[in-house]
Structures are given as structure tokens and as C-alpha cells.
Design a protein around this motif. Sequence first.
Motif, short mmCIF file in Angstrom:
data_model
loop_
_atom_site.label_atom_id
_atom_site.label_comp_id
_atom_site.label_asym_id
_atom_site.label_seq_id
_atom_site.Cartn_x
_atom_site.Cartn_y
_atom_site.Cartn_z
N TYR A 58 114.63 69.63 69.16
CA TYR A 58 115.71 70.46 68.35
C TYR A 58 116.82 71.05 69.38
O TYR A 58 116.80 70.84 70.69
N ARG A 59 118.17 71.25 68.88
CA ARG A 59 119.31 71.39 69.69
C ARG A 59 119.43 73.03 69.17
O ARG A 59 119.47 73.37 68.10
N GLN A 60 120.04 73.63 70.36
CA GLN A 60 120.27 75.11 69.89
C GLN A 60 121.52 75.24 70.63
O GLN A 60 121.58 75.20 71.88
N PRO B 223 118.31 77.30 66.19
CA PRO B 223 117.96 75.86 66.64
C PRO B 223 117.87 74.96 65.29
O PRO B 223 117.68 75.47 64.26
N LYS B 224 118.37 73.80 65.70
CA LYS B 224 118.44 72.56 64.61
C LYS B 224 117.81 71.37 64.98
O LYS B 224 117.96 71.06 66.00
N LEU B 225 117.16 70.78 64.01
CA LEU B 225 116.47 69.60 64.37
C LEU B 225 117.50 68.44 64.76
O LEU B 225 118.26 68.19 64.06
N TYR C 118 118.19 72.23 74.66
CA TYR C 118 117.55 71.23 73.86
C TYR C 118 116.05 71.60 73.99
O TYR C 118 115.41 71.85 75.18
N SER D 155 112.10 81.41 59.37
CA SER D 155 112.06 79.76 59.18
C SER D 155 111.18 79.29 58.25
O SER D 155 110.12 79.98 57.78
N VAL E 264 109.19 69.59 58.99
CA VAL E 264 110.01 70.21 60.38
C VAL E 264 110.51 71.49 59.75
O VAL E 264 110.41 72.04 58.68
N THR F 193 113.40 74.45 59.46
CA THR F 193 114.67 75.20 59.25
C THR F 193 114.74 76.57 59.52
O THR F 193 113.86 77.21 58.87
#
Lengths: 110, 118
Positions: free
Chosen positions: A36-38, A44-46, A86, B94, B106, B108
Motif C-alpha cells: 500500500y502507498r500512503q 493508505p491506498k492499494l 510504502y 475500512s 483488499v 479500501t
Amino acid sequence: RKEVEQDPGPFNVPEGATVAFNCTYSNSASQSFFWYRQDCRKEPKLLMSVYSSGNEDGRFTAQLNRASQYISLLIRDSKLSDSATYLCVVRGGGSYIPTFGRGTSLIVHP
Amino acid sequence: SAVISQKPSRDICQRGTSLTIQCQVDSQVTMMFWYRQQPGQSLTLIATANQGSEATYESGFVIDKFPISRPNLTFSTLTVSNMSPEDSSIYLCSVEDLRTVSGANVLTFGAGSRLTVL
């Protein structure tokens, strides 16, 4: 020992550099792996899932090494916009709950 | 993927008060999770919000401090009760998404609620 461990960094690299992050996990029965990236002050986003055979998405390559229990993320030709934290995420092994690493901070400078 | 609306986005509260955070999803989801992220730290799961039953709390978190409601499959609230400065954190809801391409479930996230307790 923490379940998911990452080098917190920060990794400070120039634009165009190649940088790699590793993440180790303690539960050998883990089944699903993600990066994930934040961004700063964001959720956070995949970024990408990590498959057993390794996978690539543009400049990003993820790999899984089950024998050594680590996953990696390689970023080629770094851009300023890659600056973020990350997060390594591991799931499975008896629990549906995903476990997050502390994250690795990347700073890409001009 | 699911779209999550979380509010408030931020708040500053006095010690001893309570704050309720809301999370609205644009589709029905089975599992909703509440996380806390303290400065410089990763995400810590507080609890799993179950529709029609009590939430399942992780070690170190209790219902009296973090009561959760889940009245239907698209909505949940988390209350931070009797707040102290140590509760200052980002709280994130989430949901689990099934990504049909990869077949992997996953997470979100909502945009988060940044709480400061004075």
C-alpha cells in the motif's frame, strides 16, 4: 518479533534512481501479500498485490520469497511523485485480519 | 472499488468528552474495520464491525472505550469515549473489496478522521 517488519527509512533518492524495499513476515502460513502507498495526511491506498511468481506494474515490481518469508518492492526511474510511505501488508495464516508493517518512507528529490 | 465517506475529517476535542466518527459506504459490505494510526506508526486494528452483532475487538481495545455501531451493511460508527490526549490519532474505517481481476480481497479506506485531544 513483530509480525511484519519494515525498515522505516527514510530512503532519500534522486529522481531517476532505482530503490528497493524489503518486508519480512513471521507467520509462515500467510497467504496474501500487498503493498500500500500512503501519502502524507492521506489514507493508505492499494499499490499492488504480490503474487507468488512476482509481478510488475509499470515501474513497480513486487516479489515474494516464501522460503525466506519476505516480500520486496522495486521502484525504477523514481519520480518526485513517488515520495510517500510504502506499507507492507500480510494476510492469512489462520486470520482474516490483515497485518500492516510500520511503513517505509521514500523521499525522491530533484 | 467501494467508495467510503468518513466524517468528521478532523476535530479538536476537550479531555473527557466523546466523539463519534461515521463511515458510510456506497455499497453493501460484510466486513468493516476500524483502525487507529498514531503519529509515525502503522495501522492498528481496533475492531471489526459486524452487522447485527457486537463488534469484535482486538487486544488492548474495549467496548466501553470504543463503542461501535453497525446498524446495516453500509454504515458504521466508532465512538472514542472519555478522551485523553493519548487518544490523539488518526482513525480510519475500512472495508473489504473483492477485486475481481486478481481475486484477492483488499482493503479500501476512508479518508480518516484526525483527532486532537487537548
